[in-house]
Design a protein around this motif. Structure first.
Motif, PDB file in Angstrom:
ATOM      1  N   VAL A 107       0.561  -0.938   0.018  1.00 43.25           N
ATOM      2  CA  VAL A 107       0.107   0.114   0.062  1.00 43.25           C
ATOM      3  C   VAL A 107       1.003   1.255  -0.003  1.00 43.25           C
ATOM      4  O   VAL A 107       0.586   2.017  -0.694  1.00 43.25           O
ATOM      5  CB  VAL A 107      -0.871  -0.154   1.203  1.00 43.25           C
ATOM      6  N   GLU A 108       2.036   1.439   0.647  1.00 41.23           N
ATOM      7  CA  GLU A 108       2.872   2.349   0.614  1.00 41.23           C
ATOM      8  C   GLU A 108       3.720   2.723  -0.579  1.00 41.23           C
ATOM      9  O   GLU A 108       3.535   3.472  -0.987  1.00 41.23           O
ATOM     10  CB  GLU A 108       3.849   2.383   1.990  1.00 41.23           C
ATOM     11  N   GLU A 109       3.855   1.125  -1.051  1.00 37.80           N
ATOM     12  CA  GLU A 109       4.839   1.425  -2.306  1.00 37.80           C
ATOM     13  C   GLU A 109       4.051   2.054  -3.601  1.00 37.80           C
ATOM     14  O   GLU A 109       4.541   2.804  -4.370  1.00 37.80           O
ATOM     15  CB  GLU A 109       5.412   0.270  -2.557  1.00 37.80           C
ATOM     16  N   THR A 110       2.683   1.442  -3.545  1.00 39.28           N
ATOM     17  CA  THR A 110       1.893   1.962  -4.546  1.00 39.28           C
ATOM     18  C   THR A 110       1.237   3.200  -4.621  1.00 39.28           C
ATOM     19  O   THR A 110       0.470   3.683  -5.572  1.00 39.28           O
ATOM     20  CB  THR A 110       1.107   0.810  -4.988  1.00 39.28           C
ATOM     21  N   ASP A 111       1.233   3.830  -3.235  1.00 38.54           N
ATOM     22  CA  ASP A 111       0.387   4.849  -2.910  1.00 38.54           C
ATOM     23  C   ASP A 111      -1.058   4.686  -3.302  1.00 38.54           C
ATOM     24  O   ASP A 111      -1.721   5.698  -3.646  1.00 38.54           O
ATOM     25  CB  ASP A 111       0.893   5.960  -3.737  1.00 38.54           C
ATOM     26  N   THR A 113      -5.013   4.524  -2.595  1.00 39.21           N
ATOM     27  CA  THR A 113      -5.723   5.389  -1.897  1.00 39.21           C
ATOM     28  C   THR A 113      -7.198   4.834  -1.429  1.00 39.21           C
ATOM     29  O   THR A 113      -7.923   5.226  -0.875  1.00 39.21           O
ATOM     30  CB  THR A 113      -5.931   6.690  -2.626  1.00 39.21           C
ATOM     31  N   ASP A 117      -7.605   0.921  -6.462  1.00 40.86           N
ATOM     32  CA  ASP A 117      -6.495   0.633  -6.552  1.00 40.86           C
ATOM     33  C   ASP A 117      -6.231  -0.769  -6.253  1.00 40.86           C
ATOM     34  O   ASP A 117      -5.086  -1.314  -5.848  1.00 40.86           O
ATOM     35  CB  ASP A 117      -5.390   1.661  -5.735  1.00 40.86           C
ATOM     36  N   ARG A 149      -8.513   3.003   4.461  1.00 36.41           N
ATOM     37  CA  ARG A 149      -7.937   4.666   3.664  1.00 36.41           C
ATOM     38  C   ARG A 149      -8.945   5.531   3.452  1.00 36.41           C
ATOM     39  O   ARG A 149      -9.955   5.437   2.837  1.00 36.41           O
ATOM     40  CB  ARG A 149      -7.194   4.198   2.441  1.00 36.41           C
TER      41      ARG A 149
END
Length: 149
Positions: A107-111, A113, A117, A149
């Motif tokens: 989740v952090e790597e691909t941003d 939201t 996604d 999120r």
């Protein structure tokens, strides 16, 4: 030794030991591997062999549930025996916490939201977790992470 070579050696030892169920299951794996090689004109890597075995495991699980629902325990037992043999070739599975950590990192790597996604996240996770995690569980974890999120 590659996984393909390991399977071939196991087939030979099953023949020598006259283990009919194991031999039959390994022959099914070998046939599926050769079919993939012929169809796609490629040499199988360990990753592709694991994908084939993973697909066969999923088929066995589906069959077991169908046979048990239909009251055919004899056929379900055969499928369970094959499932045990197939599972022996899979790498050690990841724990729930390890899967959650991988999802969080992705989740952090691909941003990512939101739920839109999901495909991007699953595409990022599949190569990392294939064969080591049940992708249905990973999918549920991804949905939960994206909903938050």
């Amino acid at each position: 030794m590659s996984l393909k070579d390991q399977i071939t050696e196991d087939m030979k030892s099953a023949m020598r030991a006259k283990e009919a169920v194991k031999l039959g299951t390994i022959r099914l794996i070998t046939a599926a591997m050769k079919q993939k090689e012929v169809d796609e004109r490629i040499e199988l890597t360990d990753t592709l062999v694991l994908a084939i075995i993973e697909k066969m495991i999923k088929q066995r699980k589906d069959s077991i549930s169908q046979f048990e629902a239909g009251g055919r325990q004899d056929l379900a037992d055969i499928e369970k025996a094959e499932l045990a043999i197939l599972s022996a070739y899979m790498p050690a599975g990841l724990s729930e916490a390890e899967m959650q950590a991988a999802v969080t990192a992705a989740v952090e790597e691909t941003d990512a939201t939101g739920p839109q996604d999901m495909g991007k996240l699953m595409a990022a996770l599949k190569p990392k977790l294939a064969g080591r995690a049940d992708m249905a569980v990973v999918s549920a974890l991804v949905k939960a992470a994206l909903a938050a999120r």
